[in-house]
Each structure stands twice: as C-alpha cells, then as structure tokens.
Design a protein around this motif. Structure first.
Motif, PDB file in Angstrom:
ATOM      1  N   GLY A 183       0.788  -1.226   0.000  1.00  0.00           N
ATOM      2  CA  GLY A 183       0.000   0.000   0.000  1.00  0.00           C
ATOM      3  C   GLY A 183       0.819   1.273   0.000  1.00  0.00           C
ATOM      4  O   GLY A 183       0.253   2.370  -0.001  1.00  0.00           O
ATOM      5  N   ILE A 184       2.151   1.147  -0.012  1.00  0.00           N
ATOM      6  CA  ILE A 184       3.037   2.319  -0.007  1.00  0.00           C
ATOM      7  C   ILE A 184       3.464   2.637  -1.435  1.00  0.00           C
ATOM      8  O   ILE A 184       3.957   1.766  -2.155  1.00  0.00           O
ATOM      9  CB  ILE A 184       4.277   2.072   0.876  1.00  0.00           C
ATOM     10  N   ASP A 185       3.276   3.885  -1.835  1.00  0.00           N
ATOM     11  CA  ASP A 185       3.631   4.333  -3.177  1.00  0.00           C
ATOM     12  C   ASP A 185       4.793   5.320  -3.063  1.00  0.00           C
ATOM     13  O   ASP A 185       4.610   6.457  -2.629  1.00  0.00           O
ATOM     14  CB  ASP A 185       2.427   5.008  -3.836  1.00  0.00           C
ATOM     15  N   ALA A 186       5.990   4.877  -3.462  1.00  0.00           N
ATOM     16  CA  ALA A 186       7.183   5.725  -3.341  1.00  0.00           C
ATOM     17  C   ALA A 186       7.159   6.904  -4.300  1.00  0.00           C
ATOM     18  O   ALA A 186       8.051   7.759  -4.246  1.00  0.00           O
ATOM     19  CB  ALA A 186       8.440   4.898  -3.569  1.00  0.00           C
ATOM     20  N   ASN A 187       6.156   6.974  -5.169  1.00  0.00           N
ATOM     21  CA  ASN A 187       6.006   8.154  -6.018  1.00  0.00           C
ATOM     22  C   ASN A 187       5.359   9.316  -5.264  1.00  0.00           C
ATOM     23  O   ASN A 187       5.433  10.457  -5.712  1.00  0.00           O
ATOM     24  CB  ASN A 187       5.138   7.822  -7.240  1.00  0.00           C
ATOM     25  N   LEU A 188       4.713   9.014  -4.143  1.00  0.00           N
ATOM     26  CA  LEU A 188       4.002  10.035  -3.383  1.00  0.00           C
ATOM     27  C   LEU A 188       4.874  10.598  -2.275  1.00  0.00           C
ATOM     28  O   LEU A 188       5.522   9.840  -1.534  1.00  0.00           O
ATOM     29  CB  LEU A 188       2.729   9.447  -2.766  1.00  0.00           C
ATOM     30  N   GLN A 189       4.881  11.916  -2.137  1.00  0.00           N
ATOM     31  CA  GLN A 189       5.699  12.563  -1.114  1.00  0.00           C
ATOM     32  C   GLN A 189       5.300  12.102   0.285  1.00  0.00           C
ATOM     33  O   GLN A 189       6.163  11.871   1.142  1.00  0.00           O
ATOM     34  CB  GLN A 189       5.562  14.085  -1.228  1.00  0.00           C
ATOM     35  N   THR A 190       4.005  11.961   0.535  1.00  0.00           N
ATOM     36  CA  THR A 190       3.561  11.532   1.867  1.00  0.00           C
ATOM     37  C   THR A 190       4.071  10.143   2.210  1.00  0.00           C
ATOM     38  O   THR A 190       4.486   9.886   3.346  1.00  0.00           O
ATOM     39  CB  THR A 190       2.029  11.544   1.950  1.00  0.00           C
ATOM     40  N   ASP A 191       4.059   9.245   1.238  1.00  0.00           N
ATOM     41  CA  ASP A 191       4.544   7.888   1.486  1.00  0.00           C
ATOM     42  C   ASP A 191       6.064   7.851   1.609  1.00  0.00           C
ATOM     43  O   ASP A 191       6.617   7.050   2.383  1.00  0.00           O
ATOM     44  CB  ASP A 191       4.074   6.948   0.372  1.00  0.00           C
ATOM     45  N   ARG A 192       6.769   8.705   0.870  1.00  0.00           N
ATOM     46  CA  ARG A 192       8.227   8.781   1.030  1.00  0.00           C
ATOM     47  C   ARG A 192       8.584   9.256   2.431  1.00  0.00           C
ATOM     48  O   ARG A 192       9.511   8.739   3.056  1.00  0.00           O
ATOM     49  CB  ARG A 192       8.828   9.699  -0.035  1.00  0.00           C
ATOM     50  N   GLU A 193       7.848  10.237   2.918  1.00  0.00           N
ATOM     51  CA  GLU A 193       8.095  10.733   4.278  1.00  0.00           C
ATOM     52  C   GLU A 193       7.812   9.638   5.310  1.00  0.00           C
ATOM     53  O   GLU A 193       8.513   9.525   6.319  1.00  0.00           O
ATOM     54  CB  GLU A 193       7.227  11.967   4.551  1.00  0.00           C
ATOM     55  N   ALA A 194       6.779   8.843   5.059  1.00  0.00           N
ATOM     56  CA  ALA A 194       6.457   7.747   5.978  1.00  0.00           C
ATOM     57  C   ALA A 194       7.594   6.723   6.011  1.00  0.00           C
ATOM     58  O   ALA A 194       7.932   6.189   7.081  1.00  0.00           O
ATOM     59  CB  ALA A 194       5.154   7.070   5.561  1.00  0.00           C
ATOM     60  N   ILE A 195       8.185   6.444   4.855  1.00  0.00           N
ATOM     61  CA  ILE A 195       9.306   5.496   4.803  1.00  0.00           C
ATOM     62  C   ILE A 195      10.500   6.045   5.568  1.00  0.00           C
ATOM     63  O   ILE A 195      11.146   5.319   6.343  1.00  0.00           O
ATOM     64  CB  ILE A 195       9.673   5.196   3.337  1.00  0.00           C
ATOM     65  N   LEU A 196      10.804   7.314   5.386  1.00  0.00           N
ATOM     66  CA  LEU A 196      11.934   7.920   6.100  1.00  0.00           C
ATOM     67  C   LEU A 196      11.718   7.868   7.612  1.00  0.00           C
ATOM     68  O   LEU A 196      12.652   7.569   8.373  1.00  0.00           O
ATOM     69  CB  LEU A 196      12.114   9.371   5.647  1.00  0.00           C
ATOM     70  N   GLN A 197      10.497   8.135   8.045  1.00  0.00           N
ATOM     71  CA  GLN A 197      10.202   8.076   9.472  1.00  0.00           C
ATOM     72  C   GLN A 197      10.333   6.641   9.998  1.00  0.00           C
ATOM     73  O   GLN A 197      10.858   6.415  11.095  1.00  0.00           O
ATOM     74  CB  GLN A 197       8.789   8.594   9.743  1.00  0.00           C
ATOM     75  N   THR A 198       9.881   5.690   9.199  1.00  0.00           N
ATOM     76  CA  THR A 198       9.944   4.292   9.619  1.00  0.00           C
ATOM     77  C   THR A 198      11.389   3.799   9.709  1.00  0.00           C
ATOM     78  O   THR A 198      11.734   3.011  10.605  1.00  0.00           O
ATOM     79  CB  THR A 198       9.136   3.409   8.654  1.00  0.00           C
ATOM     80  N   ILE A 199      12.237   4.238   8.795  1.00  0.00           N
ATOM     81  CA  ILE A 199      13.658   3.885   8.875  1.00  0.00           C
ATOM     82  C   ILE A 199      14.224   4.326  10.221  1.00  0.00           C
ATOM     83  O   ILE A 199      14.923   3.564  10.911  1.00  0.00           O
ATOM     84  CB  ILE A 199      14.446   4.534   7.720  1.00  0.00           C
ATOM     85  N   SER A 200      13.910   5.558  10.619  1.00  0.00           N
ATOM     86  CA  SER A 200      14.383   6.064  11.914  1.00  0.00           C
ATOM     87  C   SER A 200      13.811   5.257  13.070  1.00  0.00           C
ATOM     88  O   SER A 200      14.532   4.911  14.024  1.00  0.00           O
ATOM     89  CB  SER A 200      13.977   7.538  12.054  1.00  0.00           C
ATOM     90  N   GLN A 201      12.530   4.915  12.985  1.00  0.00           N
ATOM     91  CA  GLN A 201      11.895   4.152  14.064  1.00  0.00           C
ATOM     92  C   GLN A 201      12.499   2.762  14.208  1.00  0.00           C
ATOM     93  O   GLN A 201      12.792   2.318  15.327  1.00  0.00           O
ATOM     94  CB  GLN A 201      10.394   4.038  13.802  1.00  0.00           C
ATOM     95  N   VAL A 202      12.688   2.071  13.092  1.00  0.00           N
ATOM     96  CA  VAL A 202      13.191   0.697  13.143  1.00  0.00           C
ATOM     97  C   VAL A 202      14.603   0.653  13.732  1.00  0.00           C
ATOM     98  O   VAL A 202      14.908  -0.194  14.579  1.00  0.00           O
ATOM     99  CB  VAL A 202      13.158   0.066  11.733  1.00  0.00           C
ATOM    100  N   ILE A 203      15.454   1.556  13.283  1.00  0.00           N
ATOM    101  CA  ILE A 203      16.808   1.583  13.835  1.00  0.00           C
ATOM    102  C   ILE A 203      16.771   1.971  15.308  1.00  0.00           C
ATOM    103  O   ILE A 203      17.501   1.415  16.134  1.00  0.00           O
ATOM    104  CB  ILE A 203      17.691   2.551  13.019  1.00  0.00           C
ATOM    105  N   GLY A 204      15.886   2.897  15.651  1.00  0.00           N
ATOM    106  CA  GLY A 204      15.737   3.276  17.055  1.00  0.00           C
ATOM    107  C   GLY A 204      15.267   2.114  17.912  1.00  0.00           C
ATOM    108  O   GLY A 204      15.760   1.919  19.035  1.00  0.00           O
ATOM    109  N   TRP A 205      14.321   1.324  17.413  1.00  0.00           N
ATOM    110  CA  TRP A 205      13.844   0.154  18.166  1.00  0.00           C
ATOM    111  C   TRP A 205      14.979  -0.840  18.391  1.00  0.00           C
ATOM    112  O   TRP A 205      15.091  -1.422  19.480  1.00  0.00           O
ATOM    113  CB  TRP A 205      12.704  -0.521  17.403  1.00  0.00           C
ATOM    114  N   ALA A 206      15.799  -1.056  17.365  1.00  0.00           N
ATOM    115  CA  ALA A 206      16.920  -1.986  17.510  1.00  0.00           C
ATOM    116  C   ALA A 206      17.877  -1.489  18.586  1.00  0.00           C
ATOM    117  O   ALA A 206      18.351  -2.276  19.426  1.00  0.00           O
ATOM    118  CB  ALA A 206      17.648  -2.144  16.177  1.00  0.00           C
ATOM    119  N   TRP A 207      18.160  -0.197  18.576  1.00  0.00           N
ATOM    120  CA  TRP A 207      19.069   0.368  19.577  1.00  0.00           C
ATOM    121  C   TRP A 207      18.488   0.255  20.979  1.00  0.00           C
ATOM    122  O   TRP A 207      19.177  -0.095  21.928  1.00  0.00           O
ATOM    123  CB  TRP A 207      19.349   1.833  19.239  1.00  0.00           C
ATOM    124  N   GLN A 208      17.190   0.539  21.080  1.00  0.00           N
ATOM    125  CA  GLN A 208      16.535   0.466  22.381  1.00  0.00           C
ATOM    126  C   GLN A 208      16.538  -0.966  22.911  1.00  0.00           C
ATOM    127  O   GLN A 208      16.814  -1.204  24.095  1.00  0.00           O
ATOM    128  CB  GLN A 208      15.096   0.969  22.266  1.00  0.00           C
TER     129      GLN A 208
END
Length: 217
Positions: A183-208
């Motif tokens: 359901g994620i469309d990398a052509n859309l700015q909103t979905d690109r921003e969601a991916i960038l936020q998720t990258i930060s969250q996933v790495i943060g979860w691993a660190w935590q």
C-alpha cells in the motif's frame, strides 16, 4: 605556457569523454544493459569506436567510469565518517542518516536505479567488483556496531540488509510499474516521508532493544 592548441585539444578530449559517458547512460535507460556494446555506444555518441580505447582504455573501463560517476555511495561513506571510538548514539544517528539518505537519493536518481537493476540482473565481474568495494566500505562502519549488538539477539546487519533491499524494491516498483508495495507508493511525497520516518523508528527500536538487553545482564 599553455597554448591555445593544447587548451582546444583538452576541451575536445573532455567533450568526447562526456559524449561517450552520456551514450552509456542513454543506452542503459532506453535499451538496457545488454545494449552496452562498443559499436552501440560509439554510434550513440557519434564518435569513432576507437576513441573508447583511446580515452578509457577499454569498454569495461568506460562502463566502470560511468558507474563510479553515478554511484552516490562513495560520497556517502566520506560524509558519514566517524572517529575510531564513536558513542552509541553517534552510531545510531549515522546509520539512520545513511539509510534515509540512500532512500532519498535512490528515489530521485534514475541513473542509479538503472545501475542497481543492472547489478541484480546480470552476473558481471565489473559489477561484482564495484559492489564488493561498496561492501568493504560498509563493513568498516558495521564493525563499529558489532559490540553494541553482541549477545542482544538482534542482528543489526540483517536489519540493514532488509532496509536497504526494501528501499530499492519499493522505489523500483513505483518507478517501473507505478505500483505500490504494502500500500506504499514511493512516487508520493507523503509515502516517502512515511518510509523515512519508519527507517528512523526501526533503527531506534533496535538500539533500544539492545540497550534493554544490556540492562538485564
């Protein structure tokens, strides 16, 4: 003293090299990597095929020069360097920034998208060598994280492999088929921003999670 003739020759040489490099990119984008032959490149550039050997040494060297010019990973590794003993949070920020920058650049860089398609679609010594060099640079950074995740039950290298592969796959799907992934469309700015936020969250979860493991020892 630099003569006008020498300056003119250097300018012509630079223009010829540029024409040959651009021809590689044009062919890769329109006809695929199977079209990257000496005659095809020379014809697209409007140059004698012997100029490939004269300016680059060989077809392989021309292709390597093209890939090095378009590959954004070497500049990334220069930008994201740390001292020999970085703090844990420095490493977290580094890998978050590195993975986010990779997604941003890949989504916006059609030439690099072509190169990655080429790399995963054909067994080729040149492409393997460039990929291996990239892996060696990445391994230097990953080695700094190994002590942080040791005995934590978290494989940070596998996590990064999934983030990297997922970024490539999601972008290529969007660019090639105009389709979504989960359901994620990398052509859309909103979905690109969601991916960038998720990258930060996933790495943060691993660190935590790794930090919590340390506190329970």
């Amino acid at each position: 003293m630099v003569t006008k003739r020498k300056t003119h020759k250097e300018r012509d040489s630079g223009q010829t090299e540029r024409a040959l490099l651009d021809a590689v990119g044009d062919l890769l984008g329109t006809s695929g990597f199977s079209s990257l032959k000496t005659n095809n490149i020379a014809r697209r550039a409007g140059k004698d095929k012997n100029l490939i050997r004269y300016h680059f040494g060989s077809l392989e060297d021309l292709l390597a020069a093209y890939i090095r010019e378009k590959d954004y990973w070497p500049p990334f590794f220069e930008r994201f360097r740390l001292n020999e003993k970085p703090e844990s949070q420095e490493l977290r920020q580094l890998f978050t920034g590195l993975m986010q920058e990779n997604f941003r650049f890949f989504a916006a860089n059609g030439k690099m998208q072509q190169i990655i398609r080429w790399q995963i679609s054909e067994g080729n010594a040149l492409l393997r060598g460039i990929s291996d060099a990239r892996e060696r640079e990445g391994a230097k950074l990953l080695a700094m994280t190994d002590p942080l995740f040791q005995d934590s039950g978290i494989n940070f290298r596998a996590l990064l492999a999934l983030l990297l592969g997922g970024s490539y796959y999601t972008v290529l799907h969007a660019v090639t088929n105009k389709s979504t992934v989960s359901g994620i469309d990398a052509n859309l700015q909103t979905d690109r921003e969601a991916i960038l936020q998720t990258i930060s969250q996933v790495i943060g979860w691993a660190w935590q999670a790794a930090g919590e493991k340390d506190r329970t020892k």
